[in-house]
Motif scaffolding. Sequence first.
Motif, short mmCIF file in Angstrom:
data_model
loop_
_atom_site.label_atom_id
_atom_site.label_comp_id
_atom_site.label_asym_id
_atom_site.label_seq_id
_atom_site.Cartn_x
_atom_site.Cartn_y
_atom_site.Cartn_z
N GLY A 21 -38.59 -18.76 -124.05
CA GLY A 21 -40.31 -18.37 -123.27
C GLY A 21 -40.70 -19.58 -121.90
N ALA A 22 -40.29 -20.91 -122.65
CA ALA A 22 -40.83 -22.37 -121.40
C ALA A 22 -39.12 -21.89 -120.73
N THR A 23 -38.22 -21.80 -120.49
CA THR A 23 -37.24 -20.89 -119.60
C THR A 23 -37.56 -20.09 -118.46
N ALA A 24 -38.00 -19.13 -119.46
CA ALA A 24 -38.34 -17.94 -118.51
C ALA A 24 -39.93 -18.34 -117.83
N GLU A 25 -40.26 -19.47 -118.16
CA GLU A 25 -41.71 -19.49 -116.61
C GLU A 25 -41.39 -20.23 -116.38
N HIS A 26 -40.46 -21.56 -115.97
CA HIS A 26 -40.10 -22.65 -115.07
C HIS A 26 -39.72 -21.14 -114.19
N TYR A 27 -38.31 -20.61 -114.67
CA TYR A 27 -37.66 -20.09 -113.82
C TYR A 27 -38.87 -18.64 -112.19
N ASP A 28 -39.71 -18.37 -112.93
CA ASP A 28 -40.68 -17.79 -112.75
C ASP A 28 -41.61 -18.92 -111.48
N LYS A 29 -41.98 -19.93 -111.34
CA LYS A 29 -42.91 -20.71 -110.58
C LYS A 29 -41.48 -21.55 -109.96
N ALA A 30 -40.63 -21.22 -110.38
CA ALA A 30 -38.87 -22.15 -109.44
C ALA A 30 -38.83 -20.09 -108.42
N GLY A 31 -39.73 -19.41 -108.67
CA GLY A 31 -40.14 -18.36 -108.06
C GLY A 31 -38.06 -17.42 -108.15
N ASP A 32 -37.12 -18.20 -108.72
CA ASP A 32 -36.13 -16.94 -109.12
C ASP A 32 -35.87 -16.43 -110.04
N SER A 33 -36.75 -14.93 -110.20
CA SER A 33 -37.36 -13.92 -110.32
C SER A 33 -35.73 -13.61 -111.17
N ALA A 34 -34.51 -13.00 -110.88
CA ALA A 34 -33.89 -12.69 -111.36
C ALA A 34 -33.30 -13.19 -112.80
N ASN A 35 -33.89 -14.49 -112.82
CA ASN A 35 -32.97 -15.65 -113.80
C ASN A 35 -34.82 -15.43 -114.65
N ALA A 36 -35.68 -15.78 -114.61
CA ALA A 36 -37.16 -15.73 -114.94
C ALA A 36 -36.86 -13.67 -116.35
N CYS A 37 -36.48 -12.55 -115.49
CA CYS A 37 -36.85 -11.73 -115.87
C CYS A 37 -35.21 -11.61 -116.67
N GLU A 38 -34.70 -12.00 -117.29
CA GLU A 38 -33.23 -12.21 -117.62
C GLU A 38 -34.16 -12.95 -118.84
N TYR A 39 -34.99 -13.79 -119.13
CA TYR A 39 -35.52 -15.53 -120.02
C TYR A 39 -36.67 -14.73 -121.35
N TYR A 40 -37.72 -13.20 -119.74
CA TYR A 40 -38.41 -12.51 -120.48
C TYR A 40 -37.83 -12.61 -121.36
N THR A 41 -36.73 -11.05 -120.75
CA THR A 41 -36.74 -10.48 -121.79
C THR A 41 -36.42 -10.48 -123.15
N ARG A 42 -35.52 -11.89 -123.28
CA ARG A 42 -34.42 -12.34 -124.75
C ARG A 42 -35.96 -12.81 -125.15
N ALA A 43 -37.08 -13.41 -124.24
CA ALA A 43 -38.07 -14.15 -124.98
C ALA A 43 -39.25 -12.61 -125.90
N ALA A 44 -38.79 -11.44 -124.94
CA ALA A 44 -39.83 -10.59 -126.10
C ALA A 44 -38.94 -9.85 -126.92
N GLU A 45 -37.75 -9.94 -126.95
CA GLU A 45 -36.92 -9.56 -127.72
C GLU A 45 -36.71 -10.09 -128.51
N GLN A 46 -37.04 -11.85 -128.69
CA GLN A 46 -37.52 -12.30 -130.13
C GLN A 46 -38.35 -12.82 -130.30
N ALA A 47 -39.51 -12.57 -130.01
CA ALA A 47 -41.89 -12.14 -130.09
C ALA A 47 -41.48 -11.30 -131.07
N ARG A 48 -40.47 -10.20 -130.77
CA ARG A 48 -40.99 -8.89 -131.54
C ARG A 48 -40.24 -8.76 -133.13
N LYS A 49 -39.05 -9.61 -132.90
CA LYS A 49 -38.35 -9.54 -134.43
C LYS A 49 -39.40 -10.61 -135.14
N ARG A 50 -40.05 -11.23 -134.51
CA ARG A 50 -41.17 -12.31 -135.74
C ARG A 50 -42.04 -11.86 -135.29
#
Length: 476
Positions: A21-50
Motif C-alpha cells: 500500500g505504501a509503495t502504491a501511494e509513493h508511485y501515486d505521489k510521484a505521478g507514476d499512474s501505471a505503477n500506482a494502479c498495479e500496486y493499489y490493485t495488489r494492495a486491494a487484493e491483499q487487504a481483501r484476503k485479510r
Amino acid sequence: HARAAAWLASLIGARASDFIGATAEHYDKAGDSANACEYYTRAAEQARKRYAHEATLGYVGRALELLGASAGAGEGAEQRELRWRLLDARERTLDLQGRRPEQRADLDELERLAEGLADDRRRADLATRRCLLAGRSGDYAGQEAAARRAMALAEQAQDDKLRLNAKRLLADALARQGYTVAGKAMALDGLAQARAHGLRGIESRFLNALTVIAGRQSDLVAMIETSQQAVLLRRELGDRRNEAIGLGSLGSGWLELGEFARARRALEEGLRLHRAVGDRGMEPIILANLSQLALWQGELSMANAQAQQALDLAVAAQAADLQALALWSLGNAELAVGQVAQAGVAFERAQAVTQATGSALRHDAVAGLARVARSSDDAAGALQAVESLLAHLQGGGTLDGTLGPRLIELTCYQVLIQAGDARAGEVLARAHAGLLERAATINDDALRQSFLDKVPENREIATAWAARPGRQPGGD
C-alpha cells in the motif's frame, strides 16, 4: 516519492507484502499512474484476503480514479485486466458487507468486461456469484437459473472447480425449492466428484449443501455429521468465512436436539468468526438461533435484543428469508413477554415477506399469527389462521423447510382443542407420530431424550398426548 517507491518495490522477504500500500501511494505521489494502479490493485487484493474491508475499498477507489470511472474503447488489455482485478476485490468485499445495490453494479461491470474478453471461465465465475447473491436474497428460482448457466459455461471452459461449485449451488437451490430428493442426489454425486478431483474447498461446500438438505428433511443426525465434517475441513483449510457458516449450521442442529450448551458454544464461535471477517450478511442466521436459545432458556430480554439485531442486519442485506427468520424470532420473543400487539406486527411482516417469495416460512408466520390471536382471546381469528394451515396439509402440502414444524402442529392442536373442534385429536396424533418418527432417527439415547424433553414444543406435544381424552391408564 519515486525513489521511495522504487526502494519499497525492490524489497523481498516475509514482510515485503506489508509495504504494498505504501509503495502504491509513493508511485501515486510521484505521478507514476501505471505503477500506482498495479500496486493499489495488489494492495486491494491483499487487504481483501485479510478481510480489511475499508482498506480494500479505499485502494480500489483510488486505483479506479486513476484508471477512469469505466472502461473506455481505447483501454488496453493490461488496463482491463487491472480493472477486472479491482472490481473483483470490491465485489467480494461488498458481498461480505451485504451492500447489495453496489455489489450488483460491480457484477454488471464485471460482466461487461467478461463479455468484451469473450472469456467463458470469467462468465462462469460471474454466473456463480449471481447465483450466490440470488440465494442470499431468498430468490431460489434465480439461484437455480444462475447455477445452471454457470455449469454450462464452466463445462465450455473445461473448469471442473467452477462446474462443481455451480453444481453444489444448484443442489442447494433445488432443495430450498422443495426438491430435496433431487438436491440430495446431486449433492452426493458432486461430493464424490470433488473428492476424486482433490478439490477440498469444494468438498466442504458440498458438505454444507448436504447439511442444509438434512435440515430440510428433518434428519438431525445427518445434519450434525455433515456440519461437523465441514467445520473441521474448513478449519484445516483456513477458510474462516465458511467455517463460521458451518458453525452456524452445527449450532442450529444442536439447538434442535435440545443440546443447549453445545449449541451456544458453536453459535457464539460462529458469530465471533462472522464478525472477525465482517460477514454481516450471514450474521442474522446465528443471531436468530441465539435468540431462540435465549427464549428457550428464559432469557427473554436477550432473545428480543438478538432478534432485533438479526432483523436490522437482514433488512440492510436485502435478504428476504433472513428477514422472515428474524421477524419470526422477534415475534416469538415479543409474545413471550406479553407484547402481543408487537408480536402481531412482527408475524404480519414475516407473512408479507414470505408471500412475496413463496417461502415455506410463510407457514411459520401464519402459525405465529394464530398464537397472537389465541393470546388476545380472538378464538375466531386463531381458528381462521389454523384453517389455512390445515388446508395446506390436507391438500398434500408439507412443513418441509419451515422453521418450527412441531410448533406449527402444536399451535394447530391448541387452537382446535380450545375451540372444541373434533379435528384436534387427529392433529395431535399426527404431530405425536411425526415427533416419534423423528426421534427414532436419533441413534444416541441421551440425544434422543434431550430432543424429546428439552425442546419446549416437543415436550408439550408429548405431554398433550399423554393427557389426551380417552387415553387408557398405562397406554401409549
